[in-house]
Design a protein around this motif. Structure first.
Motif, PDB file in Angstrom:
ATOM      1  N   GLU A   1      27.698  44.274  34.614  1.00 52.49           N
ATOM      2  CA  GLU A   1      28.727  43.754  33.721  1.00 52.49           C
ATOM      3  C   GLU A   1      28.199  43.659  32.287  1.00 52.49           C
ATOM      4  O   GLU A   1      28.900  44.030  31.338  1.00 52.49           O
ATOM      5  N   MET A   2      26.965  43.187  32.131  1.00 56.59           N
ATOM      6  CA  MET A   2      26.370  43.100  30.790  1.00 56.59           C
ATOM      7  C   MET A   2      26.181  44.483  30.181  1.00 56.59           C
ATOM      8  O   MET A   2      26.365  44.666  28.981  1.00 56.59           O
ATOM      9  N   SER A   3      25.828  45.452  30.992  1.00 57.90           N
ATOM     10  CA  SER A   3      25.673  46.818  30.498  1.00 57.90           C
ATOM     11  C   SER A   3      27.009  47.348  29.973  1.00 57.90           C
ATOM     12  O   SER A   3      27.068  47.983  28.914  1.00 57.90           O
ATOM     13  N   PHE A   4      28.076  47.058  30.695  1.00 53.84           N
ATOM     14  CA  PHE A   4      29.407  47.463  30.253  1.00 53.84           C
ATOM     15  C   PHE A   4      29.728  46.827  28.897  1.00 53.84           C
ATOM     16  O   PHE A   4      30.218  47.490  27.984  1.00 53.84           O
ATOM     17  N   VAL A   5      29.435  45.526  28.784  1.00 48.87           N
ATOM     18  CA  VAL A   5      29.673  44.827  27.513  1.00 48.87           C
ATOM     19  C   VAL A   5      28.869  45.484  26.397  1.00 48.87           C
ATOM     20  O   VAL A   5      29.394  45.769  25.317  1.00 48.87           O
ATOM     21  N   ARG A   6      27.594  45.724  26.632  1.00 48.07           N
ATOM     22  CA  ARG A   6      26.721  46.305  25.594  1.00 48.07           C
ATOM     23  C   ARG A   6      27.204  47.679  25.144  1.00 48.07           C
ATOM     24  O   ARG A   6      27.105  48.009  23.967  1.00 48.07           O
ATOM     25  N   ASN A   7      27.717  48.462  26.079  1.00 48.52           N
ATOM     26  CA  ASN A   7      28.124  49.831  25.761  1.00 48.52           C
ATOM     27  C   ASN A   7      29.554  49.952  25.251  1.00 48.52           C
ATOM     28  O   ASN A   7      29.844  50.827  24.440  1.00 48.52           O
ATOM     29  N   VAL A   8      30.449  49.094  25.732  1.00 45.54           N
ATOM     30  CA  VAL A   8      31.866  49.241  25.407  1.00 45.54           C
ATOM     31  C   VAL A   8      32.364  48.173  24.424  1.00 45.54           C
ATOM     32  O   VAL A   8      33.216  48.453  23.594  1.00 45.54           O
ATOM     33  N   ARG A   9      31.822  46.956  24.525  1.00 44.95           N
ATOM     34  CA  ARG A   9      32.247  45.852  23.636  1.00 44.95           C
ATOM     35  C   ARG A   9      31.030  45.202  23.001  1.00 44.95           C
ATOM     36  O   ARG A   9      30.769  44.011  23.202  1.00 44.95           O
TER      37      ARG A   9
ATOM     38  N   VAL B   1      24.621  32.521  27.541  1.00 46.87           N
ATOM     39  CA  VAL B   1      23.923  32.473  28.824  1.00 46.87           C
ATOM     40  C   VAL B   1      23.567  31.035  29.183  1.00 46.87           C
ATOM     41  O   VAL B   1      22.983  30.317  28.371  1.00 46.87           O
ATOM     42  N   VAL B   2      23.927  30.621  30.402  1.00 46.20           N
ATOM     43  CA  VAL B   2      23.469  29.364  30.993  1.00 46.20           C
ATOM     44  C   VAL B   2      22.589  29.788  32.161  1.00 46.20           C
ATOM     45  O   VAL B   2      23.053  30.444  33.090  1.00 46.20           O
ATOM     46  N   MET B   3      21.283  29.418  32.098  1.00 42.01           N
ATOM     47  CA  MET B   3      20.361  29.973  33.079  1.00 42.01           C
ATOM     48  C   MET B   3      19.293  28.992  33.516  1.00 42.01           C
ATOM     49  O   MET B   3      18.651  28.351  32.692  1.00 42.01           O
ATOM     50  N   ASP B   4      19.118  28.909  34.820  1.00 42.47           N
ATOM     51  CA  ASP B   4      18.023  28.170  35.437  1.00 42.47           C
ATOM     52  C   ASP B   4      16.751  28.962  35.172  1.00 42.47           C
ATOM     53  O   ASP B   4      16.692  30.156  35.460  1.00 42.47           O
ATOM     54  N   LYS B   5      15.747  28.312  34.594  1.00 40.23           N
ATOM     55  CA  LYS B   5      14.521  29.050  34.262  1.00 40.23           C
ATOM     56  C   LYS B   5      13.826  29.590  35.514  1.00 40.23           C
ATOM     57  O   LYS B   5      12.980  30.466  35.420  1.00 40.23           O
ATOM     58  N   ASN B   6      14.197  29.079  36.702  1.00 41.34           N
ATOM     59  CA  ASN B   6      13.609  29.547  37.956  1.00 41.34           C
ATOM     60  C   ASN B   6      14.423  30.658  38.614  1.00 41.34           C
ATOM     61  O   ASN B   6      14.046  31.149  39.669  1.00 41.34           O
ATOM     62  N   ALA B   7      15.536  31.028  38.011  1.00 46.10           N
ATOM     63  CA  ALA B   7      16.356  32.114  38.560  1.00 46.10           C
ATOM     64  C   ALA B   7      15.619  33.428  38.378  1.00 46.10           C
ATOM     65  O   ALA B   7      14.895  33.611  37.396  1.00 46.10           O
ATOM     66  N   PRO B   8      15.792  34.342  39.324  1.00 41.91           N
ATOM     67  CA  PRO B   8      15.157  35.645  39.148  1.00 41.91           C
ATOM     68  C   PRO B   8      15.733  36.323  37.913  1.00 41.91           C
ATOM     69  O   PRO B   8      16.899  36.146  37.582  1.00 41.91           O
ATOM     70  N   ARG B   9      14.902  37.064  37.232  1.00 39.69           N
ATOM     71  CA  ARG B   9      15.345  37.751  36.018  1.00 39.69           C
ATOM     72  C   ARG B   9      15.171  39.249  36.209  1.00 39.69           C
ATOM     73  O   ARG B   9      14.172  39.701  36.730  1.00 39.69           O
ATOM     74  N   SER B  10      16.147  39.952  35.755  1.00 39.07           N
ATOM     75  CA  SER B  10      16.055  41.411  35.760  1.00 39.07           C
ATOM     76  C   SER B  10      16.960  41.936  34.669  1.00 39.07           C
ATOM     77  O   SER B  10      17.827  41.226  34.162  1.00 39.07           O
ATOM     78  N   GLY B  11      16.750  43.160  34.293  1.00 39.07           N
ATOM     79  CA  GLY B  11      17.606  43.798  33.303  1.00 39.07           C
ATOM     80  C   GLY B  11      17.714  43.009  32.013  1.00 39.07           C
ATOM     81  O   GLY B  11      16.726  42.598  31.427  1.00 39.07           O
ATOM     82  N   PHE B  12      18.942  42.762  31.572  1.00 38.97           N
ATOM     83  CA  PHE B  12      19.195  42.073  30.310  1.00 38.97           C
ATOM     84  C   PHE B  12      18.649  40.653  30.306  1.00 38.97           C
ATOM     85  O   PHE B  12      18.267  40.134  29.270  1.00 38.97           O
ATOM     86  N   LEU B  13      18.621  40.009  31.474  1.00 38.70           N
ATOM     87  CA  LEU B  13      18.170  38.627  31.529  1.00 38.70           C
ATOM     88  C   LEU B  13      16.662  38.495  31.335  1.00 38.70           C
ATOM     89  O   LEU B  13      16.153  37.394  31.206  1.00 38.70           O
ATOM     90  N   GLN B  14      15.936  39.601  31.306  1.00 41.70           N
ATOM     91  CA  GLN B  14      14.513  39.562  31.001  1.00 41.70           C
ATOM     92  C   GLN B  14      14.263  39.530  29.494  1.00 41.70           C
ATOM     93  O   GLN B  14      13.164  39.224  29.056  1.00 41.70           O
ATOM     94  N   LEU B  15      15.266  39.848  28.710  1.00 40.67           N
ATOM     95  CA  LEU B  15      15.114  39.880  27.261  1.00 40.67           C
ATOM     96  C   LEU B  15      14.909  38.475  26.701  1.00 40.67           C
ATOM     97  O   LEU B  15      15.380  37.502  27.285  1.00 40.67           O
ATOM     98  N   PRO B  16      14.231  38.357  25.572  1.00 40.71           N
ATOM     99  CA  PRO B  16      14.144  37.042  24.933  1.00 40.71           C
ATOM    100  C   PRO B  16      15.554  36.527  24.680  1.00 40.71           C
ATOM    101  O   PRO B  16      16.415  37.249  24.203  1.00 40.71           O
ATOM    102  N   GLY B  17      15.795  35.287  25.035  1.00 36.97           N
ATOM    103  CA  GLY B  17      17.137  34.726  24.886  1.00 36.97           C
ATOM    104  C   GLY B  17      18.045  35.076  26.045  1.00 36.97           C
ATOM    105  O   GLY B  17      19.229  34.801  26.010  1.00 36.97           O
ATOM    106  N   GLY B  18      17.509  35.698  27.082  1.00 32.85           N
ATOM    107  CA  GLY B  18      18.308  35.986  28.260  1.00 32.85           C
ATOM    108  C   GLY B  18      19.428  36.971  28.019  1.00 32.85           C
ATOM    109  O   GLY B  18      20.371  37.047  28.789  1.00 32.85           O
ATOM    110  N   GLY B  19      19.347  37.741  26.963  1.00 31.29           N
ATOM    111  CA  GLY B  19      20.401  38.704  26.683  1.00 31.29           C
ATOM    112  C   GLY B  19      21.564  38.112  25.906  1.00 31.29           C
ATOM    113  O   GLY B  19      22.546  38.792  25.644  1.00 31.29           O
ATOM    114  N   SER B  20      21.456  36.826  25.524  1.00 33.38           N
ATOM    115  CA  SER B  20      22.561  36.207  24.788  1.00 33.38           C
ATOM    116  C   SER B  20      22.610  36.749  23.366  1.00 33.38           C
ATOM    117  O   SER B  20      21.612  37.152  22.815  1.00 33.38           O
TER     118      SER B  20
END
Length: 176
Positions: free
Chosen positions: A75-83, A90-109
């Motif tokens: 979904e984030m990839s769609f946003v980045r490419n189309v909108r 982003v609201v994120m538990d620091k213990n949640a697994p991170r991948s893709g955009f959520l690995q970026l500084p700021g969690g992709g926000s």
């Protein structure tokens, strides 16, 4: 205001999502949550694409135990490419697994975020105060209905985690 809610939450977090939707209505925010699971390896369902295209803000809610990061990243990839100008919060538990955009500084926000550690409520409260009081850029970028929704949403998160707000704004959790 229409907000697309992209989420990766544990099974026990379902009631929190229902309450978020209820609070959204009270604040003038219409939350759209895509039905899951959909087959992400084929294509994004038209209803998901249409909801993102019609949204005023893209909200990511990721908690530890969630197993839907693949969907969030699609979904984030769609946003980045189309909108690319769509605000992302982003609201994120620091213990949640991170991948893709959520690995970026700021969690992709792109307009703000709230990161928390369920074992350290005092730090979360400091972060919330900073977000609410000091982050002028956030306040400028967010529409009033989303700002009205965010405070009660974070409060619901606190209660969901077993934290209680004591007099004077100090949060006491079941862990300390």
């Amino acid at each position: 205001m229409k907000v697309y809610l992209s989420r990766s939450v544990a099974e026990g977090d379902g009631r929190l999502l229902e309450r978020l939707a209820e609070t959204g209505v009270e604040s003038g925010v219409e939350l759209f949550m895509a039905p899951r699971p959909w087959e992400p390896k084929t294509s994004m369902p038209p209803a998901v694409r249409e909801a993102i295209l019609a949204s005023d803000l893209f909200l990511v809610w990721a908690m530890a135990g969630g197993e839907s990061l693949y969907f969030v990243n699609m979904e984030m990839s769609f946003v980045r490419n189309v909108r690319p100008s769509l605000p992302v919060f982003v609201v994120m538990d620091k213990n949640a697994p991170r991948s893709g955009f959520l690995q970026l500084p700021g969690g992709g926000s792109r307009c703000g975020g709230f990161w928390f550690d369920p074992l350290d409520p005092r730090r979360a409260v400091e972060h919330a105060r900073h977000l609410a009081v000091e982050n002028v850029e956030f306040a400028r970028d967010m529409a009033a209905p989303f700002r009205a929704f965010l405070g009660p949403a974070i409060d619901m998160l606190y209660r969901h985690l077993g934290w209680e707000t004591a007099a004077g704004g100090v949060i006491m959790g079941r862990n300390g």
